[in-house]
Design an enzyme around this catalytic site. Structure first.
Site, PDB file in Angstrom:
ATOM      1  N   GLU A  91       0.817  -1.206   0.000  1.00  0.00           N
ATOM      2  CA  GLU A  91       0.000   0.000   0.000  1.00  0.00           C
ATOM      3  C   GLU A  91       0.853   1.258   0.000  1.00  0.00           C
ATOM      4  O   GLU A  91       1.986   1.268   0.458  1.00  0.00           O
ATOM      5  CB  GLU A  91      -0.945  -0.023   1.205  1.00  0.00           C
ATOM      6  N   CYS A 104       3.268   8.576   1.233  1.00  0.00           N
ATOM      7  CA  CYS A 104       3.851   7.600   2.157  1.00  0.00           C
ATOM      8  C   CYS A 104       4.084   6.299   1.384  1.00  0.00           C
ATOM      9  O   CYS A 104       3.152   5.692   0.869  1.00  0.00           O
ATOM     10  CB  CYS A 104       2.873   7.396   3.316  1.00  0.00           C
ATOM     11  N   CYS A 111       7.043  -7.110   6.812  1.00  0.00           N
ATOM     12  CA  CYS A 111       8.160  -6.577   7.597  1.00  0.00           C
ATOM     13  C   CYS A 111       8.620  -7.644   8.578  1.00  0.00           C
ATOM     14  O   CYS A 111       7.810  -8.351   9.160  1.00  0.00           O
ATOM     15  CB  CYS A 111       7.695  -5.330   8.365  1.00  0.00           C
ATOM     16  N   CYS A 115       7.018  -5.146  15.251  1.00  0.00           N
ATOM     17  CA  CYS A 115       6.714  -4.252  16.375  1.00  0.00           C
ATOM     18  C   CYS A 115       5.323  -4.597  16.900  1.00  0.00           C
ATOM     19  O   CYS A 115       4.409  -4.906  16.132  1.00  0.00           O
ATOM     20  CB  CYS A 115       6.782  -2.793  15.933  1.00  0.00           C
ATOM     21  N   CYS A 118       1.959  -2.888  15.372  1.00  0.00           N
ATOM     22  CA  CYS A 118       1.928  -2.528  13.943  1.00  0.00           C
ATOM     23  C   CYS A 118       1.293  -3.626  13.097  1.00  0.00           C
ATOM     24  O   CYS A 118       1.669  -4.797  13.184  1.00  0.00           O
ATOM     25  CB  CYS A 118       3.344  -2.251  13.448  1.00  0.00           C
ATOM     26  N   GLY A 170       7.070  -1.958   5.752  1.00  0.00           N
ATOM     27  CA  GLY A 170       8.458  -2.410   5.675  1.00  0.00           C
ATOM     28  C   GLY A 170       9.445  -1.513   6.393  1.00  0.00           C
ATOM     29  O   GLY A 170       9.113  -0.418   6.849  1.00  0.00           O
ATOM     30  N   GLU A 171      10.671  -2.009   6.491  1.00  0.00           N
ATOM     31  CA  GLU A 171      11.764  -1.275   7.135  1.00  0.00           C
ATOM     32  C   GLU A 171      12.757  -0.871   6.041  1.00  0.00           C
ATOM     33  O   GLU A 171      13.514  -1.715   5.543  1.00  0.00           O
ATOM     34  CB  GLU A 171      12.423  -2.171   8.194  1.00  0.00           C
ATOM     35  N   SER A 202      12.153   6.615   7.564  1.00  0.00           N
ATOM     36  CA  SER A 202      11.812   6.291   8.949  1.00  0.00           C
ATOM     37  C   SER A 202      12.308   4.893   9.270  1.00  0.00           C
ATOM     38  O   SER A 202      12.121   3.958   8.489  1.00  0.00           O
ATOM     39  CB  SER A 202      10.287   6.360   9.123  1.00  0.00           C
ATOM     40  N   SER A 224      11.693   5.574  14.996  1.00  0.00           N
ATOM     41  CA  SER A 224      10.537   5.117  15.771  1.00  0.00           C
ATOM     42  C   SER A 224      10.991   4.742  17.172  1.00  0.00           C
ATOM     43  O   SER A 224      11.464   3.645  17.403  1.00  0.00           O
ATOM     44  CB  SER A 224       9.903   3.903  15.069  1.00  0.00           C
ATOM     45  N   LEU A 225      10.842   5.666  18.086  1.00  0.00           N
ATOM     46  CA  LEU A 225      11.390   5.475  19.437  1.00  0.00           C
ATOM     47  C   LEU A 225      10.430   4.660  20.307  1.00  0.00           C
ATOM     48  O   LEU A 225      10.773   3.582  20.797  1.00  0.00           O
ATOM     49  CB  LEU A 225      11.686   6.851  20.034  1.00  0.00           C
ATOM     50  N   HIS A 226       9.270   5.207  20.566  1.00  0.00           N
ATOM     51  CA  HIS A 226       8.147   4.502  21.203  1.00  0.00           C
ATOM     52  C   HIS A 226       8.337   4.098  22.665  1.00  0.00           C
ATOM     53  O   HIS A 226       7.379   3.612  23.292  1.00  0.00           O
ATOM     54  CB  HIS A 226       7.734   3.266  20.396  1.00  0.00           C
ATOM     55  N   ASN A 301      -3.182   3.853  16.168  1.00  0.00           N
ATOM     56  CA  ASN A 301      -4.273   3.537  15.244  1.00  0.00           C
ATOM     57  C   ASN A 301      -4.585   2.048  15.334  1.00  0.00           C
ATOM     58  O   ASN A 301      -3.711   1.230  15.064  1.00  0.00           O
ATOM     59  CB  ASN A 301      -3.879   3.897  13.815  1.00  0.00           C
ATOM     60  N   CYS A 344      -1.124   5.533  10.066  1.00  0.00           N
ATOM     61  CA  CYS A 344       0.146   4.917  10.476  1.00  0.00           C
ATOM     62  C   CYS A 344      -0.108   3.574  11.128  1.00  0.00           C
ATOM     63  O   CYS A 344      -0.927   3.457  12.023  1.00  0.00           O
ATOM     64  CB  CYS A 344       0.858   5.773  11.517  1.00  0.00           C
TER      65      CYS A 344
HETATM   66  N1  SAH Z   1       9.795   0.454   9.667  1.00  0.00           N
HETATM   67  C1  SAH Z   1       9.865   1.883   9.697  1.00  0.00           C
HETATM   68  C2  SAH Z   1       8.834   2.488   8.782  1.00  0.00           C
HETATM   69  C3  SAH Z   1       7.412   2.417   9.287  1.00  0.00           C
HETATM   70  S1  SAH Z   1       6.938   4.034   9.574  1.00  0.00           S
HETATM   71  C4  SAH Z   1       9.762   2.368  11.116  1.00  0.00           C
HETATM   72  O1  SAH Z   1       9.503   1.558  11.977  1.00  0.00           O
HETATM   73  O2  SAH Z   1       9.974   3.547  11.378  1.00  0.00           O
HETATM   74  C5  SAH Z   1       5.447   3.874  10.340  1.00  0.00           C
HETATM   75  C6  SAH Z   1       5.381   4.596  11.685  1.00  0.00           C
HETATM   76  O3  SAH Z   1       4.116   4.291  12.257  1.00  0.00           O
HETATM   77  C7  SAH Z   1       6.431   4.053  12.640  1.00  0.00           C
HETATM   78  O4  SAH Z   1       6.834   5.040  13.543  1.00  0.00           O
HETATM   79  C8  SAH Z   1       5.629   2.993  13.354  1.00  0.00           C
HETATM   80  O5  SAH Z   1       6.214   2.616  14.568  1.00  0.00           O
HETATM   81  C9  SAH Z   1       4.306   3.687  13.514  1.00  0.00           C
HETATM   82  N2  SAH Z   1       3.213   2.763  13.778  1.00  0.00           N
HETATM   83  C10 SAH Z   1       3.186   1.434  13.553  1.00  0.00           C
HETATM   84  N3  SAH Z   1       2.006   0.924  13.924  1.00  0.00           N
HETATM   85  C11 SAH Z   1       1.258   1.943  14.391  1.00  0.00           C
HETATM   86  C12 SAH Z   1      -0.071   2.037  14.890  1.00  0.00           C
HETATM   87  N4  SAH Z   1      -0.870   0.979  14.941  1.00  0.00           N
HETATM   88  N5  SAH Z   1      -0.505   3.254  15.241  1.00  0.00           N
HETATM   89  C13 SAH Z   1       0.277   4.351  15.130  1.00  0.00           C
HETATM   90  N6  SAH Z   1       1.526   4.320  14.663  1.00  0.00           N
HETATM   91  C14 SAH Z   1       2.024   3.121  14.303  1.00  0.00           C
END
Ligand code: SAH
Length: 372
Positions: A91, A104, A111, A115, A118, A170-171, A202, A224-226, A301, A344
């Protein structure tokens, strides 16, 4: 099989036309036709010698993934489903805003990183996308968006796409061999002509990939710190077990030596009761002091089967406030396109899961003939 010219960045295209016995500058003309004007038909490339047009028609093509889905959300967000082979579709999402339009882009079918929050990770991993499949997303989107207004592609001055973020499926840093030529095309003035600040990669924190991106094609970087500590980040972003926070933050600082922007964007998904307390915010403020950065808070999301909940908006506001008081720059990402599962973390596409993370391989819907 014809040669797909979308696989080539400027240098590779020069190599190709030279090998056809043509002067190298033909590659520049070809780039303009293909990427600026969105032309796939060599017969239309009237400033190329007839002999070259003939040779290209015989042995080359401009082949994009096939459009098999097109959804438009009420907020203008548009999502395309692109079939990349018999078993996989990815997508790509266009997010219009007042002063810019962001595309995007996906870099892999599925992937490996998995995570916790995701949807793409839950689909498992099948394969890397090729350069043509990556840049093909931009090619198709530009054409679809321009075609709307005029019936055919417009030139570069009227582009709807002003920014690209490699934040789809994907990464990207695990597929740099294919991603780098695509990035170079995005930046090339004869192709998409975007500035380095308007192209963002990202990453979930693939440290060696950050080093290579810095050396070969430094564009804006989002990480993507989180989570503010290893214990929690190990759970949410499992690649942290391989590249823990110390290593990641050091890599961010090294990246900044070459980055087109003087900050790294830290993405932080807001998960109710998981990573959104005052204490988490205060711990993050410490990280903010160690790396020139901006925080982008992403309200979680949901997707079918997801185990988390979005933090309440009052919690997000308070979290942002603590960070700001500590001197950090913070924005909260507006949720866009969640009605069409385009927000996202909601991109799942249709991926044959070689890791068998999910039991069933979903079938592609019969293709609506959107390519026609
Ligand atoms: N693999 C890369 C590219 C993905 S970018 C990365 O991890 O950065 C997509 C962004 O959306 C990342 O920051 C990811 O962690 C975040 N993301 C993934 N699942 C999500 C969700 N369910 N709700 C909000 N953000 C999410």
């Amino acid at each position: 099989m014809p040669v797909n010219l979308l696989e080539f960045d400027a240098e590779a295209l020069e190599g190709y036309v030279t090998q056809l016995g043509e002067p190298a500058f033909r590659a520049r003309q070809l780039l303009r036709w293909i990427h600026q004007r969105g032309t796939a038909d060599f017969a239309q490339m009237t400033d190329l010698a007839k002999s070259l047009r003939g040779a290209l028609a015989r042995e080359a093509e401009v082949r994009t993934p096939r459009l098999v889905g097109d959804s438009l959300a009420p907020d203008g967000t548009r999502k395309w489903l692109l079939q990349v082979d018999g078993a996989n579709a990815v997508e790509c999402v266009f997010i219009p805003e007042t002063a810019r339009g962001t595309l995007c882009v996906s870099s892999q079918a599925g992937c490996v990183l998995d995570c916790a929050f995701c949807a793409t990770g839950k689909q498992g991993f099948n394969r890397n996308l090729s350069t043509a499949e990556i840049i093909g997303q931009l090619w198709l989107a530009q054409r679809a968006l321009a075609g709307e207004a005029t019936g055919e592609a417009k030139d570069s001055t009227q582009r709807a796409i002003t920014n690209v973020v490699m934040m789809g499926m994907g990464e990207p840093l695990l597929n740099l061999d294919q991603v780098l030529p695509a990035l170079r095309l995005m930046l090339d003035d004869r192709a998409y002509g975007l500035s380095r600040r308007r192209v963002t990669v990202s990453t979930a924190g693939v440290v060696p990939g950050m080093e290579r991106l810095r050396e070969e094609c430094p564009v804006a970087l989002a990480v993507s710190l989180h989570a503010p500590d290893d214990a929690l980040r190990d759970q949410l972003v499992p690649i942290n077990r391989k590249y823990p926070l110390r290593a990641l933050l050091a890599a961010c600082n090294r990246y900044l030596e070459r980055a087109p922007r003087d900050f790294v964007t830290f993405e932080y998904v807001m998960l109710d009761g998981v990573n959104d307390s005052d204490a988490h915010a205060r711990a993050l403020a410490g990280i903010a002091r160690s790396v020139r950065s901006k925080f982008n808070l992403i309200p979680f999301n949901p997707f079918p089967g997801s185990a988390f909940h979005r933090s309440p908006s009052e919690r997000i506001r308070r979290f942002a406030e603590i960070l700001q008081r500590a001197g950090a720059t913070v924005t909260t990402r507006k949720t866009r396109g969640d009605g069409i599962a385009a927000a996202c973390g909601q991109l799942a596409g249709d991926v044959a899961d070689r890791t068998r993370r999910t039991r069933t391989v979903r079938r592609l819907q019969p293709a609506a003939e959107l390519n026609a």
